[in-house]
Design an enzyme around this catalytic site. Structure first.
Site, PDB file in Angstrom:
ATOM      1  N   LYS A  64       1.612  36.668  30.170  1.00  0.00           N
ATOM      2  CA  LYS A  64       1.004  35.362  30.454  1.00  0.00           C
ATOM      3  C   LYS A  64       0.976  35.168  31.948  1.00  0.00           C
ATOM      4  CE  LYS A  64      -0.246  31.139  29.124  1.00  0.00           C
ATOM      5  NZ  LYS A  64      -1.595  31.545  29.534  1.00  0.00           N
ATOM      6  N   GLN A  66       5.863  36.150  38.177  1.00  0.00           N
ATOM      7  CA  GLN A  66       5.567  35.432  36.929  1.00  0.00           C
ATOM      8  C   GLN A  66       6.574  35.790  35.825  1.00  0.00           C
ATOM      9  OE1 GLN A  66       2.286  33.623  37.079  1.00  0.00           O
ATOM     10  NE2 GLN A  66       3.218  32.428  35.454  1.00  0.00           N
ATOM     11  N   LYS A  87      -0.619  38.958  35.521  1.00  0.00           N
ATOM     12  CA  LYS A  87      -1.499  38.227  36.441  1.00  0.00           C
ATOM     13  C   LYS A  87      -2.786  39.027  36.566  1.00  0.00           C
ATOM     14  CE  LYS A  87      -1.681  34.613  39.227  1.00  0.00           C
ATOM     15  NZ  LYS A  87      -1.141  33.267  39.014  1.00  0.00           N
ATOM     16  N   GLY A 115      -5.907  29.848  34.071  1.00  0.00           N
ATOM     17  CA  GLY A 115      -6.567  29.624  35.355  1.00  0.00           C
ATOM     18  C   GLY A 115      -5.620  29.888  36.522  1.00  0.00           C
ATOM     19  N   ASP A 116      -6.168  29.931  37.694  1.00  0.00           N
ATOM     20  CA  ASP A 116      -5.404  29.991  38.950  1.00  0.00           C
ATOM     21  C   ASP A 116      -6.416  29.613  40.031  1.00  0.00           C
ATOM     22  OD1 ASP A 116      -2.749  30.835  40.224  1.00  0.00           O
ATOM     23  OD2 ASP A 116      -4.131  32.022  41.400  1.00  0.00           O
ATOM     24  N   SER A 168       1.130  25.551  29.408  1.00  0.00           N
ATOM     25  CA  SER A 168       0.193  26.560  28.893  1.00  0.00           C
ATOM     26  C   SER A 168       0.777  27.220  27.649  1.00  0.00           C
ATOM     27  CB  SER A 168      -0.084  27.631  29.943  1.00  0.00           C
ATOM     28  OG  SER A 168      -0.984  27.146  30.904  1.00  0.00           O
TER      29      SER A 168
END
Ligand code: NDP
Length: 444
Positions: free
Chosen positions: A90, A111, A126, A165-166, A376
Site C-alpha cells: 500500500k 511506507q 510506492k 494518490g500522492d 485509506s
C-alpha cells in the site's frame, strides 16, 4: 563492524545512484541500532536487514500516450513493491517530473514503517511516473492515466497491492485509473484508494491527514500535562493537510495564526479564517494574496517566514525540507514546545536534532501524518465489506488509531532508553511488527 554498519555499506554499494534511498535507509537503520544490537544473532542469521532493505520487486515500464497535438509522448512508470509481510502493498502514486527509481524506493521503504504504525494490515509500496500533470488538458491526463494503468494492472489487485494518490495524483487521476483497471480486469474491486464517494471512496479521507495530525498532537500535549486550548499554532502550507489541520486545531480551542503557499505566507493574529482559506485555495485555486485582500486582520508576506512567528506548537504541512536549522533556532528562541510533521520530511536532519536537543517534543511525519494512509486502509475495509461507514464512524476509528500511534512510539522509545525520542520510537515500533511477521513467515 556492527551488523547495521555492514548492511549500510552493502546498501550504499548496491544502490550507489540512489541518494534519497541511501539517506532514508541510513536514518532508519541508525535509529534502530539498540534494537538490532539486542537481537543481533537472530537478525543476522535471518538476514533481516538485508531483506528489509531490498524490495520484493521493482517494476519499471514504458507509458506511451498521445498529446492534444497528436504527438506520441513517452514517460517512465514505476511500482516498487517493497514488503508485504503484514498485508498487501500500500502506498501512493506520485506524478511529478522529479520522480525516479531512487525516490520511489525511498518513499516505499519509509511506507513500510508508517503503514505498520497504523496497526492496520498493510505492507509498504510506492509508485508513480515522471509525467508532469501541470498544464495538461483533462484528455491528456486521461490518456496518460489509461496507458499507465494498462501496464500497472498486471501487478496490482485488492489483495495484492492497493495504490493511492500522492503528489500529482488526486481524485481525477484516481478516477481515470480506476476506470481503466475495471476495463482491463472486468472486475469492480477496491484496487485503489482515494476514490470518489459514488464509487467506493471513504468519508473523512479528505480530512484524515490533517485531523489525524491534531489527534496525535493533542494526545502528546495531554501526556505532558498540557491541552490544545488557548495555544498559538503556526502552520505552513495551504493545501489538503494544512487546511484540515487548521480546522481541527481551531475546533480543539487553539488559535492558528499562519498559513503559506509556494509564493508567500499569511500572518493573521485573529486566527486563520478556514472558510475563507478553503474558498481561496480549494475553490478559486488562487494565491494567498486573495486571502489577505478579503481579511483586514491578515498580513501577506512574500517568500517564506512562518517559523519566525511566536507559537506554542508548529505544524509543518507543506513540503519536504521547509523547516531549516535557522527556523528551528527561531522556534526554540520563541518558546515553541512542540513540532509535529504533517508533511513528509519537512524538517531537515540538523533542524530535527536541534529541536530534540532543546527539549522540543518532535514527532516526525512517519507517525504524525499516518492518518492519511490509515484512513485509506479503512477505505479498503469498507470496500471488502461492500459497505460505507458514516463520517463519525471513520473519524472515531482515525482518532483511536492516532492516539495508539502516539502511545506505541512513546513506549518503544522508553523500552530502549530513549524516552522522548519519538523519531526513534516510530522507527522501532514500525520495524518490530514487520520483523516479527517476517520471522514467522520463514525465508521469503
Ligand atoms: P497539497 O498539494 O494539497 O498542498 C501543498 C501545499 O504546500 C500547497 O499550499 C503548496 O502551495 C505548498 N507548497 C508546496 N511547495 C511549497 C514550497 N516549496 N514552499 C512553501 N509552500 C509550498 O499537498 P498536501 O497537503 O496533500 O500534502 C502536503 C504534504 O503532506 C506533502 O509532503 C505530502 O507528501 C504530505 N502528506 C499528505 C497526505 C495526504 O493525505 N494529503 C498524507 C501524508 C503525507 P501552492 O498552493 O502554491 O501549490
Amino acid at each position: 563492524m556492527s551488523y547495521v554498519d555492514e548492511v549500510l555499506e552493502l546498501v550504499k554499494k548496491k544502490n550507489a545512484s540512489e541518494p534519497e534511498f541511501i539517506q532514508a535507509v541510513t536514518e532508519v537503520l541508525n535509529s534502530l541500532r539498540p534494537v538490532v544490537e539486542a537481537n543481533e544473532e537472530l537478525y543476522r542469521k535471518n538476514a533481516i536487514l538485508e531483506r528489509i532493505t531490498e524490495p520484493d520487486r521493482q517494476i519499471m515500464f514504458r507509458v506511451p500516450w498521445v498529446d492534444d497535438k497528436g504527438q506520441v509522448q513517452v514517460n517512465r512508470g514505476f511500482r516498487v513493491q517493497f514488503n508485504n509481510a503484514i498485508g498487501p502493498y500500500k502506498g501512493g502514486l506520485r506524478l511529478h517530473p522529479s520522480v525516479n527509481l531512487g525516490i520511489i524506493k525511498f518513499l516505499g521503504f519509509e511506507q513500510i514503517f508508517k503503514n505498520s504504525l497504523t496497526s492496520l494490515p498493510i505492507g509498504g509500496g510506492k509508485g508513480g511516473s515522471d509525467f508532469d500533470p501541470k498544464g495538461k488538458s483533462d484528455r491528456e491526463i486521461m490518456a496518460f492515466c489509461q496507458s499507465f494503468m494498462t501496464e500497472l494492472s498486471k501487478y496490482i489487485g485488492a489483495d495484492v497491492d492497493v495504490p493511492a494518490g500522492d503528489i500529482g495524483t488526486g481524485a481525477r487521476e484516481i478516477g481515470f485509473m480506476f476506470g481503466q483497471y475495471k476495463r482491463m480486469k472486468g472486475t469492480f474491486e477496491g484496487v485503489l484508494t482515494g476514490k470518489g464517494l459514488t464509487y467506493g471512496g471513504s468519508l473523512a479521507r479528505t480530512e484524515a491527514t490533517g485531523y489525524g495530525l491534531l489527534y496525535l498532537t493533542q494526545e502528546l500535549m495531554k501526556c505532558h500535562g498540557e491541552s490544545m486550548e488557548g495555544k498559538t499554532v503556526v502552520v505552513s502550507g495551504a493545501g489538503n493537510v494544512a487546511i484540515y489541520a487548521t480546522q481541527k486545531a481551531q475546533q480543539m480551542g487553539a488559535k492558528v495564526v499562519t498559513c503559506s503557499d509556494s509564493t508567500g505566507w499569511i500572518y493573521d493574529p485573529e486566527g486563520i479564517d478556514v472558510a475563507l482559506l478553503k474558498e481561496v485555495k480549494e475553490v478559486k485555486r488562487a494565491r494567498l494574496t486573495e486571502y489577505a485582500a478579503a481579511r483586514p486582520s491578515a498580513e501577506y508576506h512574500e517568500g517564506r517566514g512562518v517559523w519566525q512567528i511566536q507559537c506554542d506548537i508548529a505544524l509543518p504541512c507543506a513540503t519536504q525540507n521547509e523547516l531549516l536549522i535557522d527556523d528551528a533556532k527561531q522556534l526554540v528562541a520563541n518558546g515553541c514546545k512542540c513540532v509535529c510533521e504533517g508533511a513528509n520530511m519537512p524538517t531537515t536532519i540538523d533542524a530535527t536534532e536541534y529541536l530534540q536537543q532543546n527539549g522540543v517534543w518532535f514527532v516526525g511525519g512517519k507517525a504524525a501524518n499516518a492518518g492519511g494512509v490509515a484512513t485509506s486502509a479503512l477505505e479498503m475495509s469498507q470496500n471488502s465489506e461492500r459497505l460505507s461507514w458514516s463520517f463519525e464512524e471513520v473519524d472515531a476509528k482515525l482518532q483511536n488509531i492516532m492516539v495508539n500511534i502516539y502511545h506505541n512510539i512513546d513506549d518503544a522509545a522508553k523500552r530502549y532508553g530513549m524516552e522522548g525520542n519519538y523519531v526513534a520510537g516510530a522507527n522501532i515500533a514500525g520495524f518490530e511488527k514487520v520483523v516479527n511477521a517476517m520471522l514467522a513467515q520463514g525465508v521469503c
